[in-house]
Design an enzyme around this catalytic site. Structure first.
Site, PDB file in Angstrom:
ATOM      1  N   TRP A  14      12.045  15.375 -61.745  1.00 43.10           N
ATOM      2  CA  TRP A  14      10.675  14.855 -61.884  1.00 43.10           C
ATOM      3  C   TRP A  14      10.345  14.354 -63.287  1.00 43.10           C
ATOM      4  CZ3 TRP A  14       6.401  13.447 -59.345  1.00 43.10           C
ATOM      5  CH2 TRP A  14       5.222  13.335 -60.088  1.00 43.10           C
ATOM      6  N   MET A  15       9.690  13.200 -63.353  1.00 44.76           N
ATOM      7  CA  MET A  15       9.180  12.683 -64.636  1.00 44.76           C
ATOM      8  C   MET A  15       7.742  12.205 -64.447  1.00 44.76           C
ATOM      9  SD  MET A  15      10.556   9.406 -66.833  1.00 44.76           S
ATOM     10  CE  MET A  15       9.920   8.114 -65.768  1.00 44.76           C
TER      11      MET A  15
ATOM     12  N   ASP B 274       4.268  11.351 -67.514  1.00 40.35           N
ATOM     13  CA  ASP B 274       3.859  10.579 -68.697  1.00 40.35           C
ATOM     14  C   ASP B 274       4.941  10.315 -69.759  1.00 40.35           C
ATOM     15  OD1 ASP B 274       1.729  11.696 -67.374  1.00 40.35           O
ATOM     16  OD2 ASP B 274       0.812  12.577 -69.139  1.00 40.35           O
TER      17      ASP B 274
ATOM     18  N   GLN C 153       7.265  13.666 -69.927  1.00 40.86           N
ATOM     19  CA  GLN C 153       6.993  14.876 -69.162  1.00 40.86           C
ATOM     20  C   GLN C 153       8.094  15.037 -68.130  1.00 40.86           C
ATOM     21  OE1 GLN C 153       3.643  17.082 -69.216  1.00 40.86           O
ATOM     22  NE2 GLN C 153       4.757  16.585 -71.084  1.00 40.86           N
TER      23      GLN C 153
ATOM     24  N   TRP D 295       6.296  17.860 -59.559  1.00 36.19           N
ATOM     25  CA  TRP D 295       5.794  18.373 -60.833  1.00 36.19           C
ATOM     26  C   TRP D 295       6.011  19.886 -60.927  1.00 36.19           C
ATOM     27  CZ3 TRP D 295       2.461  21.788 -63.048  1.00 36.19           C
ATOM     28  CH2 TRP D 295       2.073  21.529 -64.366  1.00 36.19           C
TER      29      TRP D 295
ATOM     30  N   SER E 165       1.652  16.679 -72.428  1.00 35.40           N
ATOM     31  CA  SER E 165       1.795  15.399 -73.130  1.00 35.40           C
ATOM     32  C   SER E 165       1.320  15.443 -74.580  1.00 35.40           C
ATOM     33  CB  SER E 165       1.021  14.316 -72.384  1.00 35.40           C
ATOM     34  OG  SER E 165       1.736  14.015 -71.214  1.00 35.40           O
TER      35      SER E 165
ATOM     36  N   GLU F 137      -7.682  11.851 -69.946  1.00 38.92           N
ATOM     37  CA  GLU F 137      -6.366  12.343 -70.367  1.00 38.92           C
ATOM     38  C   GLU F 137      -5.717  11.287 -71.269  1.00 38.92           C
ATOM     39  OE1 GLU F 137      -4.929  14.895 -66.497  1.00 38.92           O
ATOM     40  OE2 GLU F 137      -4.455  12.778 -66.431  1.00 38.92           O
TER      41      GLU F 137
END
Ligand code: FRU
Length: 521
Positions: free
Chosen positions: A59-60, A62, A78, A86, A119, A245
């Site tokens: 998983w990736m 930001d 991330q 996530w 992040s 964010e």
């Protein structure tokens, strides 16, 4: 020259050792890469982006800590190394010398006793204000959010997000967390994250923009360790349809020669076309507070908000720090997905890719400053073949990798359709009377994974020129359309049964240039 047997044998052994050490260097990539990289099917899975950055596996989300140093563009991100959804966040790491080809490196930051690593940003501390340097190289300092999952799960206090720092003295390859972490305690909000730090030249101090639920806070520091609150922005400006964010803050010289400050603010949800999206503000920043430009402010008077991308798949985008002044560009990259469906998209081994890198500028439209973005020129090195375009004819591009450049009269309708042999397609339409661009992915292939994926997204044309300039980059699972030199952009993903390999333009193009592209992996 003829070598005696023993010498040539020795040469063979030395060559073999050298070769093994090359391989060893490769294996400094993520653990799987050394073994996977040699296979013919490396990065050939269904829906695998061919010239966009995606992690080898898992998983990736930001992009984080984007910073340029000593010939390398760093991309941290991330990353959850144990699953394709996530989970506890780390900072993954990759570098590029040209913004096009990427080399995977080992995970840079792991969760610790203060929490997961959410992040944030990175800077080069040229004057060693932090004291982390060793008298030789300037430290690369990462500034990130700690998210204390246990505290969150305990559900008693809301103060589980704090800010922390770490430094590297070896070009981001190894990191030391600061023993005084966290450097900023939580001010009493469950959403307090994603610090973006810049060096504020005029006041000779570090400035941090950090997102706090429905607004941004600015902090300042002499040394990246001690931070003092300066001001707030945004409770009364822009959209509050979601949580704020991933901010960014930077100065930029506009087309009229004036210097403005740009404030980027990502928000989830609230994108007018659905899910997570990126709004921005233009004004001035004096080292303490941000004030809106009066003309730009008029756009917000009617509770308006201004969006960077009309597509659904460009989120958490921010810009690179420390790009040399001799380059002069403000380089941007986003996560090419949307929280509405990112965790269920139909890729098996990995999830998500980044957008292509953009170069940002400010131009004036009807006297209002606007932030625009275009693909970086480096991407043109991917061109493998120029294709001849004949008005009205469909063109086959076997690889399904394409750069399209076109000029269209703004008083006529036109459309650009990309399709495959399975009757699947995506289409960009322009309706001259309505001045409207629409992007249709209702027939784009697999959309069974989410009721919220399929759809038609639209945006009103801003620029007033007689012609519309278009640049499009098509990859196996995405298209990025830059209209009117990036005044309107659609970044969109899709999952066709086979890559789109046919282009059909309807309407009258004044000029079309078409290139087949090669992949980077
Ligand atoms: C944005 C975001 C950030 C947070 C990170 C967690 O996509 O929610 O606010 O730091 O993702 O992975």
């Amino acid at each position: 020259m003829k070598y005696p047997y023993k010498v040539s044998y020795a040469i063979v052994i030395i060559m073999a050792m050298l070769c093994a050490s090359c391989q060893h260097r490769d294996s400094a990539d993520t653990p799987s890469s050394a073994s996977v990289k040699k296979q013919e099917d490396y990065y050939q899975e269904k829906h695998r982006p061919q010239f966009h950055f995606s992690p080898e596996e898992h998983w990736m989300n930001d992009p984080n800590g984007m910073v340029y140093y000593d010939g390398e563009y760093h991309l941290f991100y991330q990353y959850y190394p144990d699953s394709t959804v996530w989970g506890p966040m780390h900072w993954g790491h990759a570098v590029s010398e040209d913004l096009v080809h990427w080399e995977h490196l080992p995970i840079a930051l792991y969760p610790d006793e203060h929490g997961l690593i959410f992040s944030g940003s990175a800077v080069i501390d040229w004057d060693n204000s932090s004291g982390f340097g060793d008298g030789g190289v300037p430290p690369m300092v990462a500034i990130f959010t700690y998210h204390d999952l246990e505290k969150e799960r305990a559900g008693v206090e809301d103060d589980y997000e704090t800010q922390g720092i770490a430094y590297s003295l070896d070009k981001g390859r190894s990191w030391t967390k600061y023993e005084g972490n966290p450097v900023i305690q939580n001010p009493g909000s469950r959403d307090f994250r994603d610090p973006k730090v810049i060096w504020h030249e005029a006041s000779q101090k570090w400035v941090m923009a950090v997102a706090v639920k429905d607004h941004l806070k600015f902090y300042a520091s002499p040394d990246l360790k001690d931070w003092a609150l300066q001001s707030e922005f945004g409770k009364e400006q822009g959209s509050h349809a979601g949580v704020w964010e991933c901010p960014d803050l930077f100065p930029m010289v506009a087309d009229n020669g004036e210097t403005y400050w740009v404030l980027i603010e990502n928000m989830n949800p609230g994108n007018p076309n659905g899910g997570s999206g990126t709004q921005y503000f233009i004004g001035q920043f004096d080292g303490v507070s941000f004030s809106l430009d009066p003309e730009f402010g008029k756009l917000l008077d009617a509770k308006g908000s201004v969006w960077l991308d009309a597509g659904r798949d460009n989120y958490a985008g921010v810009t690179w720090s420390d790009v040399p002044a001799s380059d002069g560009r403000r380089l941007f990259m986003g996560w090419m997905s949307n929280w509405s469906y990112a965790q269920v998209v139909p890729t098996e081994k990995w999830r998500s890719a980044m957008t292509i890198p953009w170069s940002l500028s400010i131009i004036h439209i009807d006297e209002v400053p606007r932030l625009i973005g275009t693909p970086v020129d480096e991407l043109q090195t991917l061109r493998s073949k120029e294709l001849r375009y004949q008005q009205g004819e469909a063109i086959e591009i076997p690889s399904g990798l394409m750069e399209i450049r076109g000029t269209f009269p703004a008083d006529q309708d036109f459309s650009i359709e990309l399709s495959n042999n399975q009757n699947e397609s995506v289409t960009l339409n322009f309706q001259a009377v309505k001045r409207q661009f629409t992007f249709d992915r209702t027939k784009a292939g697999d959309d069974s994974f989410s009721a919220d994926f399929s759809g038609v997204h639209s945006v009103t044309r801003l620029a007033g020129d007689d012609t519309i300039e278009l640049i499009a980059y098509l990859d196996h699972a995405s298209i990025e359309l830059f209209l009117d030199e990036g005044t309107n952009v659609f970044s969109e993903i899709f999952f066709p049964t086979e890559p789109f390999n046919r282009l059909q333009i309807t309407g009258e193009a004044q000029a079309v240039q078409l290139y087949e592209l090669q992949g980077i992996w």
